[in-house]
Scaffold this motif. Sequence first.
Motif: not given
Length: 374
Positions: A149-176
């Motif tokens: 992914l060409p961006r961060f996963f978590p949210m960041f609050m920096t002097a250069a501005g805020s980075i919103t968290p990445s949005r992840v969609l998981i299809l299938g909620a078995g063990v994996a």
Amino acid sequence: MIIGILKEPQGESRVSMLPEAVKTLLSWNTEVCIEADAGSTAYAEDNTYQDVGASIKSRDELLRQADVLIGIQPLSPEEIALTKPSAVIMGQLNALYNPDLTKLLIDQKRTAFSMELVPRTTRAQSMDVLSSMATVTGYKAVLMAADLLPRFFPMFMTAAGSITPSRVLILGAGVAGLQAIATARRLGASVFAFDVRQAAKEEVLSLGAKFVDVEGATEDKGAGGYAVEQSAEYLQKQKDTIHEHALKADVIITTAQIPGRKAPLLVEERTVRAMKPGSVVIDLAASSGGNCALSQPDQTVNINGVRIVGIENLAAKMPQDASKMYGKNYLNFLKLIIKDGNLNLNFEDDIVTGTCVCHDGQAVSPRIVQMQNS
């Protein structure tokens, strides 16, 4: 009784048992022989097996001499022919997906156990290699997505501005899927998850993800925790809902599979083509047809800047811990069929029967019998 631990073929970096598991096996009054370099790709050299009391042999010697042959990937027909007629062959034989191999084993009156057939019951949980490897796969899939992914996963609050968290969609909620949710949450992503089984909703929410609800799913309590085939009306509603969520997603990880059948199509071509450039799709069902319309097994496909990664054996990317877990599953199963250093096949045990592909020229596992009769 001689137990042989086989080296896996090229491309498979796991080994079915690490030295610590072999040490336990030797304490059961058995003789354990390891194929030369069997554990090298999992960082277990031959001398570490010898240190616990195992001996090193060639593949040909193991095939001809062992009473029980243990591996992960299936033997070839030519190798099966070299084994003793009385030998027990064990591995992840993919018996439901490989009817030709299953027929060969039956025709040659071999005794074979396929570890992916271990029943999904509470008692068999400690022997369930699919669940163990799904844990590895779900974790690794998220790390792979984060790397691509060409961006961060978590949210960041920096002097250069805020980075919103990445949005992840998981299809299938078995063990994996659940492991992927937990890992993505630990990395700080905003996670959404979908599963046709309503029973999965509580687990998804407990991990801090949001559940994508599509009403009208068919459920089967006798399916062993797996999803079952759905009506055409539900499938269209499901695809439309996933399409809406996919357009907002930075990462999609698909994990949905139905044993013995082609994986359900969840992410359509129109969805991929409408996704944001830079987005990543990790398709963990690529080997059984894929949950994404454009995925290819063991390939990365780029569609308008959206990368689709089809993964067949992601657990092999973490060979050390994956091998440790696999070996523990094997030990727990072998306790059922090895008594006082001898083979003791108790077909009144539902786990032994459920896992046995064939014995003495007959299909044994109810799932194999059903496959033959269908």
